[in-house]
Write a protein that holds these residues in place. Structure first.
Motif, PDB file in Angstrom:
ATOM      1  N   ALA A  34       4.502   0.584   1.962  1.00 23.28           N
ATOM      2  CA  ALA A  34       4.652  -0.574   2.846  1.00 23.28           C
ATOM      3  C   ALA A  34       4.334  -1.829   2.044  1.00 23.28           C
ATOM      4  CB  ALA A  34       3.728  -0.454   4.047  1.00 23.28           C
ATOM      5  N   THR A  35       5.321  -2.700   1.905  1.00 18.81           N
ATOM      6  CA  THR A  35       5.187  -3.936   1.125  1.00 18.81           C
ATOM      7  C   THR A  35       5.264  -5.141   2.056  1.00 18.81           C
ATOM      8  OG1 THR A  35       6.247  -2.880  -0.781  1.00 18.81           O
ATOM      9  CG2 THR A  35       6.171  -5.284  -0.764  1.00 18.81           C
ATOM     10  N   VAL A  36       4.310  -6.045   1.908  1.00 18.26           N
ATOM     11  CA  VAL A  36       4.287  -7.268   2.707  1.00 18.26           C
ATOM     12  C   VAL A  36       4.672  -8.432   1.797  1.00 18.26           C
ATOM     13  CG1 VAL A  36       2.909  -8.777   4.183  1.00 18.26           C
ATOM     14  CG2 VAL A  36       2.504  -6.311   4.208  1.00 18.26           C
ATOM     15  N   TYR A  37       5.640  -9.227   2.223  1.00 11.47           N
ATOM     16  CA  TYR A  37       6.141 -10.312   1.388  1.00 11.47           C
ATOM     17  C   TYR A  37       6.465 -11.522   2.253  1.00 11.47           C
ATOM     18  CZ  TYR A  37      10.741  -9.010   3.189  1.00 11.47           C
ATOM     19  OH  TYR A  37      11.796  -8.741   4.021  1.00 11.47           O
ATOM     20  N   SER A  38       6.591 -12.672   1.612  1.00  4.24           N
ATOM     21  CA  SER A  38       7.001 -13.883   2.318  1.00  4.24           C
ATOM     22  C   SER A  38       8.485 -14.104   2.106  1.00  4.24           C
ATOM     23  CB  SER A  38       6.223 -15.092   1.796  1.00  4.24           C
ATOM     24  OG  SER A  38       6.786 -16.291   2.316  1.00  4.24           O
ATOM     25  N   PRO A  39       9.263 -14.308   3.170  1.00  6.01           N
ATOM     26  CA  PRO A  39      10.697 -14.579   2.991  1.00  6.01           C
ATOM     27  C   PRO A  39      10.953 -15.919   2.298  1.00  6.01           C
ATOM     28  CG  PRO A  39      10.064 -14.849   5.290  1.00  6.01           C
ATOM     29  CD  PRO A  39       8.890 -14.228   4.592  1.00  6.01           C
ATOM     30  N   ALA A  40       9.918 -16.768   2.174  1.00  6.00           N
ATOM     31  CA  ALA A  40      10.084 -18.022   1.430  1.00  6.00           C
ATOM     32  C   ALA A  40      10.235 -17.771  -0.059  1.00  6.00           C
ATOM     33  CB  ALA A  40       8.897 -18.948   1.683  1.00  6.00           C
ATOM     34  N   GLY A  41       9.843 -16.584  -0.513  1.00  2.00           N
ATOM     35  CA  GLY A  41      10.045 -16.210  -1.905  1.00  2.00           C
ATOM     36  C   GLY A  41       8.972 -16.726  -2.838  1.00  2.00           C
TER      37      GLY A  41
ATOM     38  N   VAL B 107       2.619  -6.518  -6.426  1.00  2.00           N
ATOM     39  CA  VAL B 107       3.799  -6.009  -7.133  1.00  2.00           C
ATOM     40  C   VAL B 107       3.996  -6.782  -8.431  1.00  2.00           C
ATOM     41  CG1 VAL B 107       4.835  -5.409  -4.919  1.00  2.00           C
ATOM     42  CG2 VAL B 107       5.466  -7.555  -6.026  1.00  2.00           C
ATOM     43  N   GLY B 108       4.970  -6.340  -9.212  1.00  2.00           N
ATOM     44  CA  GLY B 108       5.356  -7.077 -10.406  1.00  2.00           C
ATOM     45  C   GLY B 108       4.404  -6.947 -11.570  1.00  2.00           C
ATOM     46  N   GLU B 109       3.627  -5.867 -11.625  1.00  2.00           N
ATOM     47  CA  GLU B 109       2.654  -5.700 -12.706  1.00  2.00           C
ATOM     48  C   GLU B 109       3.300  -4.975 -13.887  1.00  2.00           C
ATOM     49  OE1 GLU B 109      -1.657  -5.322 -11.709  1.00  2.00           O
ATOM     50  OE2 GLU B 109      -0.821  -4.348  -9.935  1.00  2.00           O
ATOM     51  N   VAL B 110       4.013  -5.727 -14.694  1.00  2.00           N
ATOM     52  CA  VAL B 110       4.740  -5.143 -15.816  1.00  2.00           C
ATOM     53  C   VAL B 110       3.787  -4.477 -16.800  1.00  2.00           C
ATOM     54  CG1 VAL B 110       4.729  -7.298 -17.128  1.00  2.00           C
ATOM     55  CG2 VAL B 110       6.506  -5.604 -17.561  1.00  2.00           C
ATOM     56  N   SER B 111       2.566  -4.983 -16.912  1.00  2.00           N
ATOM     57  CA  SER B 111       1.641  -4.449 -17.913  1.00  2.00           C
ATOM     58  C   SER B 111       1.307  -2.986 -17.670  1.00  2.00           C
ATOM     59  CB  SER B 111       0.352  -5.279 -17.947  1.00  2.00           C
ATOM     60  OG  SER B 111      -0.271  -5.287 -16.680  1.00  2.00           O
ATOM     61  N   LYS B 112       1.257  -2.572 -16.403  1.00  2.00           N
ATOM     62  CA  LYS B 112       0.884  -1.181 -16.137  1.00  2.00           C
ATOM     63  C   LYS B 112       1.928  -0.216 -16.703  1.00  2.00           C
ATOM     64  CE  LYS B 112       0.104  -1.510 -11.678  1.00  2.00           C
ATOM     65  NZ  LYS B 112      -0.403  -1.203 -10.320  1.00  2.00           N
ATOM     66  N   THR B 113       3.202  -0.512 -16.471  1.00  2.00           N
ATOM     67  CA  THR B 113       4.250   0.338 -17.030  1.00  2.00           C
ATOM     68  C   THR B 113       4.312   0.196 -18.545  1.00  2.00           C
ATOM     69  OG1 THR B 113       5.518   0.125 -14.993  1.00  2.00           O
ATOM     70  CG2 THR B 113       6.703   0.885 -16.946  1.00  2.00           C
ATOM     71  N   TYR B 114       4.109  -1.022 -19.033  1.00  2.00           N
ATOM     72  CA  TYR B 114       4.137  -1.256 -20.480  1.00  2.00           C
ATOM     73  C   TYR B 114       3.090  -0.398 -21.184  1.00  2.00           C
ATOM     74  CZ  TYR B 114       3.619  -3.622 -24.970  1.00  2.00           C
ATOM     75  OH  TYR B 114       3.534  -3.899 -26.317  1.00  2.00           O
TER      76      TYR B 114
ATOM     77  N   THR C 117       0.862  -1.175   0.000  1.00  2.00           N
ATOM     78  CA  THR C 117       0.000   0.000   0.000  1.00  2.00           C
ATOM     79  C   THR C 117       0.897   1.222   0.000  1.00  2.00           C
ATOM     80  OG1 THR C 117      -1.980   0.991   1.006  1.00  2.00           O
ATOM     81  CG2 THR C 117      -0.236   0.280   2.520  1.00  2.00           C
ATOM     82  N   ALA C 118       0.448   2.287  -0.654  1.00  2.00           N
ATOM     83  CA  ALA C 118       1.226   3.519  -0.775  1.00  2.00           C
ATOM     84  C   ALA C 118       0.428   4.667  -0.189  1.00  2.00           C
ATOM     85  CB  ALA C 118       1.565   3.790  -2.241  1.00  2.00           C
ATOM     86  N   MET C 119       1.119   5.573   0.467  1.00  2.00           N
ATOM     87  CA  MET C 119       0.413   6.664   1.149  1.00  2.00           C
ATOM     88  C   MET C 119       1.276   7.916   1.180  1.00  2.00           C
ATOM     89  SD  MET C 119       0.841   5.044   4.987  1.00  2.00           S
ATOM     90  CE  MET C 119       0.537   3.385   4.341  1.00  2.00           C
ATOM     91  N   GLN C 120       0.606   9.026   1.386  1.00  2.00           N
ATOM     92  CA  GLN C 120       1.273  10.291   1.628  1.00  2.00           C
ATOM     93  C   GLN C 120       1.174  10.621   3.115  1.00  2.00           C
ATOM     94  OE1 GLN C 120       3.051  12.264  -0.632  1.00  2.00           O
ATOM     95  NE2 GLN C 120       2.802  10.373  -1.828  1.00  2.00           N
TER      96      GLN C 120
ATOM     97  N   ALA D 144       5.741 -19.188   5.564  1.00  2.00           N
ATOM     98  CA  ALA D 144       6.662 -18.404   6.376  1.00  2.00           C
ATOM     99  C   ALA D 144       5.915 -17.171   6.878  1.00  2.00           C
ATOM    100  CB  ALA D 144       7.889 -17.985   5.567  1.00  2.00           C
ATOM    101  N   GLU D 145       6.330 -16.684   8.007  1.00  2.00           N
ATOM    102  CA  GLU D 145       5.712 -15.473   8.550  1.00  2.00           C
ATOM    103  C   GLU D 145       6.003 -14.303   7.608  1.00  2.00           C
ATOM    104  OE1 GLU D 145       3.879 -13.272  11.929  1.00  2.00           O
ATOM    105  OE2 GLU D 145       3.840 -15.313  11.125  1.00  2.00           O
ATOM    106  N   PRO D 146       4.977 -13.572   7.162  1.00  2.00           N
ATOM    107  CA  PRO D 146       5.229 -12.437   6.281  1.00  2.00           C
ATOM    108  C   PRO D 146       6.109 -11.381   6.948  1.00  2.00           C
ATOM    109  CG  PRO D 146       2.899 -13.031   6.281  1.00  2.00           C
ATOM    110  CD  PRO D 146       3.542 -13.798   7.393  1.00  2.00           C
ATOM    111  N   GLU D 147       6.861 -10.674   6.131  1.00  2.00           N
ATOM    112  CA  GLU D 147       7.696  -9.585   6.608  1.00  2.00           C
ATOM    113  C   GLU D 147       7.287  -8.300   5.899  1.00  2.00           C
ATOM    114  OE1 GLU D 147      11.809 -10.708   6.334  1.00  2.00           O
ATOM    115  OE2 GLU D 147      11.571 -12.261   7.868  1.00  2.00           O
ATOM    116  N   VAL D 148       7.759  -7.175   6.422  1.00  2.00           N
ATOM    117  CA  VAL D 148       7.302  -5.870   5.938  1.00  2.00           C
ATOM    118  C   VAL D 148       8.495  -5.015   5.530  1.00  2.00           C
ATOM    119  CG1 VAL D 148       5.977  -3.789   6.469  1.00  2.00           C
ATOM    120  CG2 VAL D 148       5.313  -5.985   7.490  1.00  2.00           C
ATOM    121  N   LEU D 149       8.488  -4.581   4.288  1.00  2.00           N
ATOM    122  CA  LEU D 149       9.498  -3.661   3.760  1.00  2.00           C
ATOM    123  C   LEU D 149       8.850  -2.289   3.627  1.00  2.00           C
ATOM    124  CD1 LEU D 149      12.258  -3.101   2.269  1.00  2.00           C
ATOM    125  CD2 LEU D 149      11.034  -3.674   0.159  1.00  2.00           C
ATOM    126  N   ILE D 150       9.439  -1.295   4.259  1.00  2.00           N
ATOM    127  CA  ILE D 150       8.916   0.066   4.176  1.00  2.00           C
ATOM    128  C   ILE D 150       9.973   0.965   3.559  1.00  2.00           C
ATOM    129  CG2 ILE D 150       8.215   2.099   5.496  1.00  2.00           C
ATOM    130  CD1 ILE D 150       6.693   0.318   7.351  1.00  2.00           C
TER     131      ILE D 150
END
Length: 265
Positions: A85-92, A135-142, A30-33, A99-105
């Protein structure tokens, strides 16, 4: 000197933290100001992260843990900033391992979006898992790049039934002269869209949701795009159809957005 940060689970991110994420695409965000250290629609951001984590990982992080990570990142920077704030699994990716999700800010300079007015090209496109901000939505930028090559500013998406849904990184909203019109289709319901919608209700301004197609554009009195940067950037053309200026519409959306209180995480 302004200090912007990249943190994992509330701590400064290391090379070891970030290198596994370089090619990872199974995550949501999620993105915020942030203004004066506070956030509009914090409950909507937390709901988004919670619901997406349940759908993608089958488990969620407590809201208070997310809030603590937000507080830590905000405290490290200036009062006004952009935050993702990005939530991801360290299992990849490419695994069913749990795996317990982790948070990248990540924080950066505050943004307000383009001034407009914008011209949008129409593209038939439906996002995978449209209700999740993943994440990873290449089509939007394309499609944004394709729009620029055609002399447009961005792209507006039509579903397979010919209905407008959203734009590349934006929600769409229309004006019929008296009411706000939200397009009916499968899409990501943005947090700014949610803020504006509930504040329009509080202000007593009519709004409704209906199917909108390119054939409906000549009967409409204005259009905008909105996202976490701004509640409204005017759109003056979609495809070959011009749209009239709608200053009352634009002012109404901004007034509704400003009515939403800022909240400390």
């Amino acid at each position: 000197m302004e200090n912007f940060v990249t943190q994992v689970n509330g701590h400064s991110a290391t090379t070891e933290d970030l290198s596994p994420l370089a090619f990872a695409g199974y995550a949501h965000f999620t993105a915020m100001q942030v203004r004066d250290g506070r956030i509009r629609g914090l409950d909507l951001h937390l709901d988004r992260l919670r619901n997406a984590s349940e759908e993608m990982f089958g488990r969620v992080l407590p809201d208070e843990r997310i809030r603590s990570y937000l507080r830590t990142a905000i405290a490290a920077g200036p009062a006004d900033l952009s935050l993702t704030a990005t939530v991801y699994s360290p299992a990849g990716e490419f695994t069913v391992a749990e795996a317990e999700p982790e948070v990248l800010i990540r924080t950066g300079p505050p943004a307000t979006g383009p001034g407009g007015p914008l011209a949008l090209v129409t593209v038939e496109h439906e996002r995978a898992l449209p209700g999740i901000k993943h994440v990873g939505e290449v089509s939007k930028t394309y499609y944004m790049r394709q729009a620029a090559e055609l002399g447009f500013d961005d792209a507006a998406f039509l579903d397979r039934r010919g209905r407008f849904s959203e734009a590349s990184i934006w929600n769409l909203a229309f004006w019929d002269g008296t009411a706000v019109v939200w397009p009916r289709a499968e899409m990501l319901r943005g947090t700014t869209m949610g803020i504006v919608s509930r504040q329009l209700d509080h202000l007593g301004i009519p709004q409704h949701t209906r199917e909108v197609t390119p054939d409906d554009l000549p009967s409409l009195s204005g259009a905008v795009v909105m996202n976490s940067w701004t509640p409204g950037v005017p759109v003056h053309r979609i495809g070959s159809t011009p749209l009239p200026p709608a200053p009352t519409f634009l002012e109404t959306l901004h007034r509704a957005y400003q009515a939403e209180p800022l909240t400390t995480p």
